[in-house]
Design a protein around this motif. Sequence first.
Motif, short mmCIF file in Angstrom:
data_model
loop_
_atom_site.label_atom_id
_atom_site.label_comp_id
_atom_site.label_asym_id
_atom_site.label_seq_id
_atom_site.Cartn_x
_atom_site.Cartn_y
_atom_site.Cartn_z
N LEU A 7 7.57 -9.33 -16.67
CA LEU A 7 6.90 -8.08 -17.06
C LEU A 7 5.69 -8.46 -17.91
N TYR A 8 4.52 -8.33 -17.33
CA TYR A 8 3.28 -8.70 -18.03
C TYR A 8 2.68 -7.48 -18.71
N ARG A 9 2.59 -7.55 -20.02
CA ARG A 9 1.97 -6.45 -20.76
C ARG A 9 0.45 -6.46 -20.53
N SER A 41 3.96 -6.13 -8.31
CA SER A 41 3.62 -4.72 -8.26
C SER A 41 2.20 -4.56 -7.72
N VAL A 45 1.44 0.21 -13.22
CA VAL A 45 2.89 0.22 -13.48
C VAL A 45 3.16 1.44 -14.36
N SER A 52 2.36 3.10 -18.46
CA SER A 52 3.13 2.18 -19.29
C SER A 52 2.17 1.16 -19.91
N TYR A 54 2.51 -1.95 -19.30
CA TYR A 54 2.61 -3.11 -18.43
C TYR A 54 1.49 -3.11 -17.41
N VAL A 57 4.15 -6.44 -12.68
CA VAL A 57 5.55 -6.87 -12.64
C VAL A 57 5.70 -7.80 -11.45
N THR A 59 8.42 -10.23 -9.27
CA THR A 59 9.83 -10.48 -9.00
C THR A 59 9.95 -11.72 -8.14
#
Length: 102
Positions: A7-9, A41, A45, A52, A54, A57, A59
């Motif tokens: 999860l990259y802010r 993503s 996000v 958000s 973020y 994202v 995976t």
Amino acid sequence: MAKLVALYRMPKDTEAFDRYYYGTHVPIARLVPGLKKYDVSNGPVASPTGASDYHLVATLYFDSIADIHAGLASAEGQAAAADLANFADGGVELLMFDTHEV
């Protein structure tokens, strides 16, 4: 199946982040042993209440948690982990878990 979710802010410069992430980090991360699939993503996000904090994202899919740990312990996994400091200036949270269908 096991997953590693990154999860990259929100980074300081989203364009620079994207350029580095896709041009440099993804090719490094794709070399991690045991990696079966890698997706990210597409677009903003969101949360149920709207935007958000973020930016992206990712995976990464492996056969097991043991494979994630082995992959991260490898030279390729260490290179991918070390590379995070080069572009993830907003911060990144890594989550790892096994999954099963319900």
